[in-house]
Scaffold this active site. Sequence first.
Site, PDB file in Angstrom:
ATOM      1  N   ASP A 128      -2.896  -2.993  10.333  1.00 20.15           N
ATOM      2  CA  ASP A 128      -2.139  -2.315   9.284  1.00 20.15           C
ATOM      3  C   ASP A 128      -0.818  -1.817   9.861  1.00 20.15           C
ATOM      4  O   ASP A 128      -0.785  -0.837  10.598  1.00 20.15           O
ATOM      5  CB  ASP A 128      -2.959  -1.151   8.727  1.00 20.15           C
ATOM      6  N   ASP A 139       4.189  -3.204   5.144  1.00 14.74           N
ATOM      7  CA  ASP A 139       2.795  -2.754   5.127  1.00 14.74           C
ATOM      8  C   ASP A 139       1.841  -3.929   4.955  1.00 14.74           C
ATOM      9  O   ASP A 139       1.674  -4.457   3.848  1.00 14.74           O
ATOM     10  CB  ASP A 139       2.613  -1.756   3.984  1.00 14.74           C
TER      11      ASP A 139
END
Length: 616
Positions: free
Chosen positions: A493, A286
């Site tokens: 992201d 992430d």
Amino acid sequence: MVGIVMFHPRFLVAFILSNYLVCLLATAARNGGFTFELIRQDSLNTPFYNANKYYPNVPQSQISAYKGHHLMKVSIGTPPVDIYGIADTGSDLVWTQCVPCDGCYNQTNPMFDPQKSSTYSDISCQSEQCHLIDTGTCSPQNLCNYTYGYGSGSITQGVMAKEKVTITSTSGKTVSFDLAFGCGHNNTGTFNDQEMGIIGLGGGSVSLFLVAFILSNYLVCLLATAARNGGFTFELIRQDSLNTPFYNANKYYPNVPQSQISAYKGHHLMKVSIGTPPVDIYGIADTGSDLVWTQCVPCDGCYNQTNPMFDPQKSSTYSDISCQSEQCHLIDTGTCSPQNLCNYTYGYGSGSITQGVMAKEKVTITSTSGKTVSFDLAFGCGHNNTGTFNDQEMGIIGLGGGSVSLVSQLGSTFGSKRFSQCLLPFGTDPNIASKVSFGNGSEVVGSGVVSTPLVAKEDKTPYFVTLEGISVGQTYVPFNFSGKVSKGNMFLDSGTPPTLLPQNFYDRLVAEVQKQIPMDPIQDDPDLGTQLCYRTEINLHDNAPILTVHFEGADVLLTPIHSFIPPKDGVYCFGMQSFGNIDIGIYGNYAQANYLIGFDRETMRVSFKLIDCSKQ
């Protein structure tokens, strides 16, 4: 350029009058007096001469050192094909291996195919260009055959031809010209598989031009300035430079830390091993968050996971972090427990939350050489974790820019503050894994790389970039109506699957996508909501337009593999969604698939290279 002017009592040097440089020389005459030499401002004799100002389109070519030779890059044909030939000031002929080539040495890159170029033409025996080379002979087809030998015993034989050559100028524009060259169909000698021919730079009539020479392993730029219509500048690049097309990170950095990363149900799972003995952890990779955490026993308030949870009591290198430790303050939500332990609570935009204890542990990953690399890491030992996790996800590996992230804690441990990732498209065989690499050797380089600046903001976690708009086929859809955008209006992201866009931008974009697809969208499936979806057993492929994402200074192409995702069998939906009435967007992991993406926190740039991540 700033120079040094040395004054002597007998000399008064230089001032500018209109477009001329006036050089003022105090003569030796006893009676005084001055003699002025008027020199044009664009003359080589002026100390203010600037080649780029008067010759903004000086052609350039890159040269790379490789196994004792220097390879010079030119592009030939239409469409242009990159050729890397030995830069040779000791010979004249420019030649490359051409198909058909039964008597040729092996080369890695495809050989030049004359039949695929619209500007290729054979040179006839009667042509003056045939006589530029002494060994030119006439074939039964009236073609100009040649044989050319070298002192090393290497020989090339083929047909003399004329072709369009393209190189890049100092202004960034391409410069093209016609060149008589050898299309080699029978080539033997001491060539290696990266050498596609020879670029003759000698003084003979058939050479490319006398423009550059090699001095040691360093860049020597020789600017031909005698002709007003320009000269040539060549870059000689060290063999270990990132700019050489044959740069091999594993050769110069054999122990680049890497971790496997696999696509699973909308997320990409990254493998690390923690503790002693090491326990494999598969956490969501992430780039939109910082904390590295995994589920730990005891864990009464945890979601189900298939693999065993990490047990701190079974590791000899585990240690809790105290409230007074600086590492406790790396995370904003660190609080003190009655036992003087650093408790934490960390939340995500999805509503997921992890709570537990900050601890220090030994982390082990495998390097490119196959050796293991270990380092200490502050991480979250989660004892109460809730949210939208599936049973394969054992936590999250935070790769953001904040101080508690994996990449921030690594810092320059492995030579530089950079990392790169290559995410697999969803639907890829689950047994195939790609890589995320850290430090020196993780650079994204080579042909086809585009880069955009990272934008620094108060929030250090996200990797902010600037999105100017997206083209649907040939139709440009700007980020907003004014055409002016705020810097850092998008962040990358890897933990968010779809790309999320401001409502107004999304509405205009999805309308144009639907307009260009010759299929009827699904309108009667409540499970799909307002998404743009189509019924098809396979992806839309030729029915869907190519999207071009226009970041500042970098255009990134998205094929239907990136832009349409199957939420269920027989249905493909547009992989971008509305993010509401805000002025910022998220570039999700669907769009990042099959791109090698480099995050360089030293140069503050993000680089993209289209690649098959299943082969990384």
